[in-house]
Design a protein around this motif. Structure first.
Motif, PDB file in Angstrom:
ATOM      1  N   GLU A   6      32.674  34.502  45.773  1.00  0.00           N
ATOM      2  CA  GLU A   6      31.953  35.594  45.544  1.00  0.00           C
ATOM      3  C   GLU A   6      31.552  35.895  47.108  1.00  0.00           C
ATOM      4  O   GLU A   6      31.292  34.844  47.879  1.00  0.00           O
ATOM      5  CB  GLU A   6      30.901  35.581  44.929  1.00  0.00           C
ATOM      6  CG  GLU A   6      31.209  35.181  43.511  1.00  0.00           C
ATOM      7  CD  GLU A   6      30.021  35.212  42.546  1.00  0.00           C
ATOM      8  OE1 GLU A   6      29.812  34.509  41.667  1.00  0.00           O
ATOM      9  OE2 GLU A   6      28.834  35.809  43.177  1.00  0.00           O
ATOM     10  N   SER A  21      31.922  41.358  46.032  1.00  0.00           N
ATOM     11  CA  SER A  21      33.177  41.005  45.645  1.00  0.00           C
ATOM     12  C   SER A  21      33.482  39.611  45.043  1.00  0.00           C
ATOM     13  O   SER A  21      32.696  38.713  45.354  1.00  0.00           O
ATOM     14  CB  SER A  21      34.184  41.067  47.073  1.00  0.00           C
ATOM     15  OG  SER A  21      33.967  42.201  47.775  1.00  0.00           O
ATOM     16  N   CYS A  22      34.408  39.456  44.387  1.00  0.00           N
ATOM     17  CA  CYS A  22      34.782  38.137  43.555  1.00  0.00           C
ATOM     18  C   CYS A  22      36.210  38.075  43.529  1.00  0.00           C
ATOM     19  O   CYS A  22      36.903  38.755  43.188  1.00  0.00           O
ATOM     20  CB  CYS A  22      34.331  38.047  42.395  1.00  0.00           C
ATOM     21  SG  CYS A  22      34.608  36.492  41.434  1.00  0.00           S
ATOM     22  N   THR A  23      36.878  37.108  44.434  1.00  0.00           N
ATOM     23  CA  THR A  23      38.354  36.845  44.443  1.00  0.00           C
ATOM     24  C   THR A  23      38.729  35.527  43.822  1.00  0.00           C
ATOM     25  O   THR A  23      38.360  34.477  43.999  1.00  0.00           O
ATOM     26  CB  THR A  23      38.977  36.789  45.740  1.00  0.00           C
ATOM     27  OG1 THR A  23      38.447  38.178  46.440  1.00  0.00           O
ATOM     28  CG2 THR A  23      40.246  36.644  46.034  1.00  0.00           C
ATOM     29  N   ARG A  71      38.130  46.914  39.822  1.00  0.00           N
ATOM     30  CA  ARG A  71      38.854  45.628  40.069  1.00  0.00           C
ATOM     31  C   ARG A  71      40.244  46.023  40.904  1.00  0.00           C
ATOM     32  O   ARG A  71      40.820  47.114  40.738  1.00  0.00           O
ATOM     33  CB  ARG A  71      39.394  45.172  38.927  1.00  0.00           C
ATOM     34  CG  ARG A  71      40.200  45.731  37.889  1.00  0.00           C
ATOM     35  CD  ARG A  71      40.122  45.147  36.302  1.00  0.00           C
ATOM     36  NE  ARG A  71      41.231  43.940  36.467  1.00  0.00           N
ATOM     37  CZ  ARG A  71      41.202  43.285  35.497  1.00  0.00           C
ATOM     38  NH1 ARG A  71      40.449  43.428  34.269  1.00  0.00           N
ATOM     39  NH2 ARG A  71      42.037  42.210  35.351  1.00  0.00           N
ATOM     40  N   LYS A  75      45.108  42.106  44.397  1.00  0.00           N
ATOM     41  CA  LYS A  75      43.973  41.274  45.281  1.00  0.00           C
ATOM     42  C   LYS A  75      43.400  40.266  44.208  1.00  0.00           C
ATOM     43  O   LYS A  75      42.753  39.454  44.925  1.00  0.00           O
ATOM     44  CB  LYS A  75      43.107  41.972  45.825  1.00  0.00           C
ATOM     45  CG  LYS A  75      43.853  42.894  47.126  1.00  0.00           C
ATOM     46  CD  LYS A  75      42.651  43.543  47.932  1.00  0.00           C
ATOM     47  CE  LYS A  75      43.313  44.480  48.948  1.00  0.00           C
ATOM     48  NZ  LYS A  75      42.366  45.408  49.786  1.00  0.00           N
ATOM     49  N   LYS A  76      43.548  40.388  42.948  1.00  0.00           N
ATOM     50  CA  LYS A  76      42.698  39.481  41.994  1.00  0.00           C
ATOM     51  C   LYS A  76      41.335  39.299  42.237  1.00  0.00           C
ATOM     52  O   LYS A  76      40.672  38.316  42.291  1.00  0.00           O
ATOM     53  CB  LYS A  76      43.346  38.183  42.133  1.00  0.00           C
ATOM     54  CG  LYS A  76      44.791  37.980  41.794  1.00  0.00           C
ATOM     55  CD  LYS A  76      45.356  36.566  41.887  1.00  0.00           C
ATOM     56  CE  LYS A  76      46.767  36.243  41.425  1.00  0.00           C
ATOM     57  NZ  LYS A  76      47.768  36.820  42.527  1.00  0.00           N
ATOM     58  N   THR A  77      40.705  40.622  42.641  1.00  0.00           N
ATOM     59  CA  THR A  77      39.361  40.868  43.020  1.00  0.00           C
ATOM     60  C   THR A  77      38.838  41.721  41.948  1.00  0.00           C
ATOM     61  O   THR A  77      39.207  42.835  41.550  1.00  0.00           O
ATOM     62  CB  THR A  77      39.280  41.177  44.379  1.00  0.00           C
ATOM     63  OG1 THR A  77      40.082  40.151  44.939  1.00  0.00           O
ATOM     64  CG2 THR A  77      37.953  41.580  44.865  1.00  0.00           C
ATOM     65  N   TYR A  79      34.939  43.852  42.036  1.00  0.00           N
ATOM     66  CA  TYR A  79      33.875  44.410  42.916  1.00  0.00           C
ATOM     67  C   TYR A  79      32.606  44.843  42.070  1.00  0.00           C
ATOM     68  O   TYR A  79      32.845  45.354  41.050  1.00  0.00           O
ATOM     69  CB  TYR A  79      34.436  45.750  43.795  1.00  0.00           C
ATOM     70  CG  TYR A  79      35.570  45.289  44.447  1.00  0.00           C
ATOM     71  CD1 TYR A  79      36.883  45.786  44.097  1.00  0.00           C
ATOM     72  CD2 TYR A  79      35.514  44.636  45.919  1.00  0.00           C
ATOM     73  CE1 TYR A  79      38.079  45.089  44.656  1.00  0.00           C
ATOM     74  CE2 TYR A  79      36.532  44.339  46.454  1.00  0.00           C
ATOM     75  CZ  TYR A  79      37.902  44.878  46.275  1.00  0.00           C
ATOM     76  OH  TYR A  79      38.979  44.271  46.841  1.00  0.00           O
TER      77      TYR A  79
END
Length: 121
Positions: A6, A21-23, A71, A75-77, A79
């Protein structure tokens, strides 16, 4: 091994904005639902927002109209855009992501490390 990282927390004045953000990284076959939770001191961890694989979103009543979850699957993220922040939003924010690893039939939930959001009055 799957990992969630995060970023984006910090200190902001009331009325301000932050974007979390969380990837996800690691051995990932598929990503399911993605969530943001918050936990204030002395309180339970509560869901703030969620987004499904097809983009359906849900929000806690306290953040409707102020927060937006989104999402980026490439990017596999996930927000969380946080606008019109209030001192009551002060908490540690955690992402949670349902991930299916190669060779697994099921999705498993993974958690981020948490990021502090502090809103001053």
């Amino acid at each position: 091994q799957v990992q969630l990282v995060e970023s984006g927390g910090g200190l902001v004045q009331a009325g301000g904005s932050l974007r979390l953000s969380c990837t996800a990284s690691g051995s990932i076959l598929s990503i399911g639902n993605m969530f943001w939770y918050c936990q204030a001191p002395g309180k339970e961890r509560d869901v703030v927002a969620s987004i499904s694989q097809i983009g359906t979103t849900n929000y806690a009543d306290s953040v409707k109209g102020r927060f937006t979850i989104s999402r980026d699957n490439t990017k596999k993220t996930v927000y969380l855009q946080m606008n019109s922040l209030e001192p009551e939003d002060t908490a540690v924010y955690y992402c949670a992501v349902e991930i299916k690893e190669p060779g697994s039939k099921w999705f498993r939930s993974y958690w981020g490390q948490g990021t502090q959001v502090t809103v001053s009055s």
